[in-house]
Design a protein around this motif. Structure first.
Motif, short mmCIF file in Angstrom:
data_model
loop_
_atom_site.label_atom_id
_atom_site.label_comp_id
_atom_site.label_asym_id
_atom_site.label_seq_id
_atom_site.Cartn_x
_atom_site.Cartn_y
_atom_site.Cartn_z
N TYR A 133 -80.46 -55.09 63.13
CA TYR A 133 -80.64 -54.12 62.06
C TYR A 133 -79.28 -53.64 61.55
O TYR A 133 -78.25 -53.75 62.22
CB TYR A 133 -81.47 -52.93 62.54
CG TYR A 133 -80.84 -52.09 63.62
CD1 TYR A 133 -79.97 -51.04 63.31
CD2 TYR A 133 -81.11 -52.34 64.96
CE1 TYR A 133 -79.40 -50.26 64.30
CE2 TYR A 133 -80.54 -51.58 65.97
CZ TYR A 133 -79.68 -50.55 65.64
OH TYR A 133 -79.11 -49.79 66.62
N GLY A 134 -79.34 -53.10 60.35
CA GLY A 134 -78.15 -52.52 59.75
C GLY A 134 -78.55 -51.48 58.72
O GLY A 134 -79.62 -51.58 58.11
N GLU A 135 -77.72 -50.47 58.55
CA GLU A 135 -77.97 -49.45 57.55
C GLU A 135 -76.64 -48.90 57.05
O GLU A 135 -75.62 -48.96 57.76
CB GLU A 135 -78.85 -48.33 58.09
CG GLU A 135 -78.33 -47.65 59.34
CD GLU A 135 -79.32 -46.62 59.86
OE1 GLU A 135 -79.23 -45.46 59.39
OE2 GLU A 135 -80.14 -46.98 60.72
N ALA A 136 -76.65 -48.40 55.82
CA ALA A 136 -75.41 -47.90 55.22
C ALA A 136 -75.72 -46.71 54.32
O ALA A 136 -76.77 -46.67 53.65
CB ALA A 136 -74.72 -49.00 54.42
N GLU A 153 -78.83 -44.83 50.17
CA GLU A 153 -79.01 -45.25 51.55
C GLU A 153 -79.80 -46.55 51.57
O GLU A 153 -80.87 -46.64 50.95
CB GLU A 153 -79.74 -44.18 52.36
CG GLU A 153 -79.90 -44.52 53.83
CD GLU A 153 -80.60 -43.42 54.61
OE1 GLU A 153 -81.07 -43.71 55.73
OE2 GLU A 153 -80.69 -42.29 54.10
N VAL A 154 -79.26 -47.56 52.25
CA VAL A 154 -79.95 -48.85 52.36
C VAL A 154 -80.03 -49.22 53.83
O VAL A 154 -79.16 -48.87 54.63
CB VAL A 154 -79.22 -49.96 51.56
CG1 VAL A 154 -79.29 -49.69 50.07
CG2 VAL A 154 -77.78 -50.10 52.02
N ALA A 155 -81.11 -49.94 54.18
CA ALA A 155 -81.30 -50.35 55.57
C ALA A 155 -82.17 -51.59 55.60
O ALA A 155 -82.97 -51.84 54.69
CB ALA A 155 -81.93 -49.22 56.39
N GLY A 156 -82.00 -52.37 56.65
CA GLY A 156 -82.80 -53.57 56.83
C GLY A 156 -82.90 -53.94 58.29
O GLY A 156 -82.05 -53.57 59.11
N ARG A 157 -83.97 -54.65 58.64
CA ARG A 157 -84.21 -55.04 60.03
C ARG A 157 -84.91 -56.39 60.06
O ARG A 157 -85.87 -56.62 59.30
CB ARG A 157 -85.03 -53.98 60.75
CG ARG A 157 -85.29 -54.27 62.23
CD ARG A 157 -86.14 -53.15 62.83
NE ARG A 157 -85.39 -51.89 62.90
CZ ARG A 157 -84.85 -51.40 64.00
NH1 ARG A 157 -84.96 -52.07 65.15
NH2 ARG A 157 -84.21 -50.25 63.99
N ILE A 173 -84.63 -48.55 50.71
CA ILE A 173 -83.62 -48.07 49.78
C ILE A 173 -84.01 -46.66 49.35
O ILE A 173 -85.17 -46.41 49.02
CB ILE A 173 -83.47 -49.00 48.55
CG1 ILE A 173 -82.37 -48.48 47.62
CG2 ILE A 173 -84.78 -49.20 47.83
CD1 ILE A 173 -81.98 -49.46 46.54
N ALA A 174 -83.05 -45.75 49.45
CA ALA A 174 -83.33 -44.34 49.15
C ALA A 174 -82.15 -43.73 48.42
O ALA A 174 -80.99 -44.12 48.64
CB ALA A 174 -83.63 -43.56 50.43
N ARG A 184 -82.04 -30.32 44.55
CA ARG A 184 -81.79 -31.67 45.05
C ARG A 184 -83.01 -32.55 44.75
O ARG A 184 -84.16 -32.13 44.95
CB ARG A 184 -81.53 -31.65 46.55
CG ARG A 184 -81.26 -33.02 47.18
CD ARG A 184 -81.06 -32.89 48.68
NE ARG A 184 -79.85 -32.15 48.99
CZ ARG A 184 -78.64 -32.70 49.12
NH1 ARG A 184 -78.49 -33.99 48.97
NH2 ARG A 184 -77.61 -31.94 49.40
N ILE A 185 -82.76 -33.75 44.25
CA ILE A 185 -83.83 -34.71 43.96
C ILE A 185 -83.67 -35.91 44.90
O ILE A 185 -82.54 -36.38 45.13
CB ILE A 185 -83.77 -35.17 42.49
CG1 ILE A 185 -84.02 -33.98 41.56
CG2 ILE A 185 -84.80 -36.25 42.22
CD1 ILE A 185 -83.84 -34.31 40.09
N ARG A 186 -84.78 -36.40 45.42
CA ARG A 186 -84.71 -37.52 46.36
C ARG A 186 -85.87 -38.48 46.12
O ARG A 186 -86.91 -38.11 45.59
CB ARG A 186 -84.75 -37.00 47.79
CG ARG A 186 -86.00 -36.20 48.13
CD ARG A 186 -85.85 -35.48 49.45
NE ARG A 186 -87.05 -34.70 49.80
CZ ARG A 186 -87.12 -33.86 50.82
NH1 ARG A 186 -86.06 -33.66 51.59
NH2 ARG A 186 -88.23 -33.20 51.08
N GLY A 187 -85.67 -39.71 46.50
CA GLY A 187 -86.71 -40.72 46.36
C GLY A 187 -86.41 -41.90 47.25
O GLY A 187 -85.26 -42.14 47.66
N SER A 188 -87.44 -42.69 47.58
CA SER A 188 -87.23 -43.82 48.47
C SER A 188 -88.32 -44.86 48.29
O SER A 188 -89.42 -44.57 47.82
CB SER A 188 -87.20 -43.37 49.93
OG SER A 188 -88.48 -42.93 50.36
#
Length: 523
Positions: A133-136, A153-157, A173-174, A184-188
């Protein structure tokens, strides 16, 4: 490791043995095992010796062993490079997990030689998985008009399950956007999977008795189209509409080693408001949309749905070659012997709604009250306006938000009221605290409009839990309280419970008012 023992059940085989007497009527025809004749006619006619003979003790053990090994590296790129908004944070890792499970029932429980419970055959199996896995965290912009901070924010496994033929991929992806102070606005977007469990893969065939109505029976009151479908499937014409069906239908279910992971696509979007003019106040609103494909479920979703598809679906129309009709096994008298269902990746589920959460924390002295500690109020409101379960490609989608009954809840997974509110009030003063939690569940209605049951609606429920705690020392804490303070009643249902008359213990409190106390020791 865990073990269970249950006293008070009876052996079906010994009851049958004790009822079959010799020609003289003085003893059991088969006296083996110390058989004592059993008299079922009249209150108190069963002798203590007969009761002892037919009684059985049910035992089972469960062993679960999990091994986890992992290694990871985390940090940021500050020593190498930075974006205009800052360095990239990252984490990389590898993980190994193995799960081994074994359920070992006593003989009577394994074969169903009892009168109070269904058979629970032994289950055992082993699966393991290797993962990378990895995330950034990528800071994109900051300190600009209407963009105080904007990050990605990105991540994969990648997962290699021993139970699957290929690799399983998940990713995310968020975005997070601080517009101005307090907003604050957020989404994923998430692609998630759930691999089948050991039980789902390896469980042997077992039986249950869910509530359902045979469409070909007198209780099913078949119309002309249903009657013809029953005949097409092989039910003799003279028995259609005459069969006296049991309200509960024996259903055989079991695991499937060919199961694949469930796949979900989750979309969320929300806003967080923390106004500076009300310190301690936070308001969040989040929209969610979840779509699950390859949902692991018993073929057809439930016994009731399989019967409806076979006999009331115009496309199937009782076709004996259809897997729905082949799943229904009948006796010579036309009544259903059992319905055979097996876990498969055949279903779909979609869920859509919104969460609204309000949190307010403050010291009592700050609002003009005596300086007696602080108060924290948190309330979460959930509106689930869509919960659609599609058992398979042929069956009609089931709208299950605000519904209960065998069609939507045949698997015993509980109920999803459209409106739910969970509110907690926590008062803290020095080492003391008082906690009040209110959980509100909206009313729900029966999911089968074609039938009238004893209970067509379960009214709204309100559960209140009250507790107090005391941090006596740094190492010792005491807590005491009461759950379901107002003794909210458990819904008593009839033919539209699943299984019949048991209600929905995963959703509603069964025990009523319960007092508790505990102590926590820290070392």
């Amino acid at each position: 490791h865990g073990s269970n023992s249950l006293l008070g059940d009876t052996s079906l085989a010994r009851i049958q043995q004790a009822l079959l007497l010799n020609a003289a009527g003085t003893g059991c025809l088969d006296p083996s095992g110390g058989c004592v004749p059993l008299n079922l006619y009249g209150l108190g006619r069963i002798s203590p010796a007969a009761a002892q003979f037919i009684s059985t003790r049910i035992n089972s053990t469960q062993d679960f062993e999990e091994v986890i090994a992992q290694a990871f590296l985390s940090g940021d790129t500050a020593n190498f490079f930075s974006l205009p908004a800052g360095p990239i944070g990252f984490a990389l890792g590898a993980e190994y997990r193995s799960d081994e499970f074994a359920f070992r029932p006593s003989q009577d429980l394994a074969v169903g030689n009892l009168t109070g419970f269904n058979a629970s055959p032994p289950v055992s199996g082993y699966i393991d998985v290797y993962e990378l896995y990895g995330e950034a965290h990528v800071p994109l912009l900051k300190d600009l008009p209407f963009i105080q901070d904007l990050s990605l924010e990105v991540a994969g496994r990648l997962s290699d399950y021993s139970s699957q033929n290929g690799l399983t991929e998940t990713y995310k992806i968020a975005g997070d956007w601080q517009v101005i102070d307090g907003v604050r606005i957020r989404g994923s977007y998430n692609r998630a999977v759930r691999a089948p469990s050991v039980g789902e893969l390896f469980a042997p065939v077992g039986n249950s008795f869910p509530t359902s109505t045979d469409p070909c029976s007198a209780q099913g009151n078949p119309n002309a189209a249903t009657r013809q479908a029953c005949i097409n499937s092989g039910v003799p014409a003279n028995l259609v509409g005459v069969i006296q069906a049991n309200q509960q239908t024996q259903t055989l279910t079991g695991g499937n080693t060919n199961l694949e992971p469930e796949v979900a696509d989750t979309y969320t979007a929300g806003v967080v408001w923390t106004p500076s003019f009300v310190p301690g106040l936070s308001v969040t609103v989040d929209y969610f949309n979840i779509k699950i494909d390859d949902y692991i479920a018993s073929f057809g979703g439930s016994t009731a749905n399989v019967l409806n598809v076979c006999y009331r679906n115009a496309t199937v129309n009782g076709n004996p070659s259809s897997p729905y009709c082949q799943a229904v096994r009948r006796l010579a008298n036309g009544s259903i012997d059992f319905v055979s269902l097996q876990l498969q990746n055949v279903a779909k589920q979609t869920t859509e709604g919104v969460d609204v959460q309000v949190t307010y924390q403050f010291d009592l002295a700050d609002v003009g009250l005596p300086d007696w500690g602080s108060l924290a109020v948190r309330s979460l409101y959930t509106n689930t306006w869509d919960l659609t379960f599609t058992p398979d490609e042929i069956s009609a989608p089931l709208k299950c938000a605000d519904k209960f009954g065998p069609n939507c809840n045949g698997g015993g997974t509980g109920i999803t009221p459209r409106h739910k509110v969970n509110t907690s009030i926590v008062w803290k003063y020095n080492n003391y605290g008082v906690n009040l939690v209110w959980n509100h569940l909206d009313d729900v209605t029966d999911d089968n409009p074609g039938s009238n049951f004893t209970v067509e609606r379960i009214g709204a429920k309100n559960y209140f839990n009250l507790s107090a705690d005391w941090e006596a020392t740094e190492n010792v804490a005491f807590t005491a309280g009461v759950r379901n303070l107002t003794q909210e009643s458990y819904p008593v249902l009839g033919g539209n419970a699943s299984p019949s008359n048991s209600g929905y213990p995963n959703t509603y409190d069964v025990l009523g008012r319960v007092f508790f106390a505990n102590v926590t020791l820290r070392y």
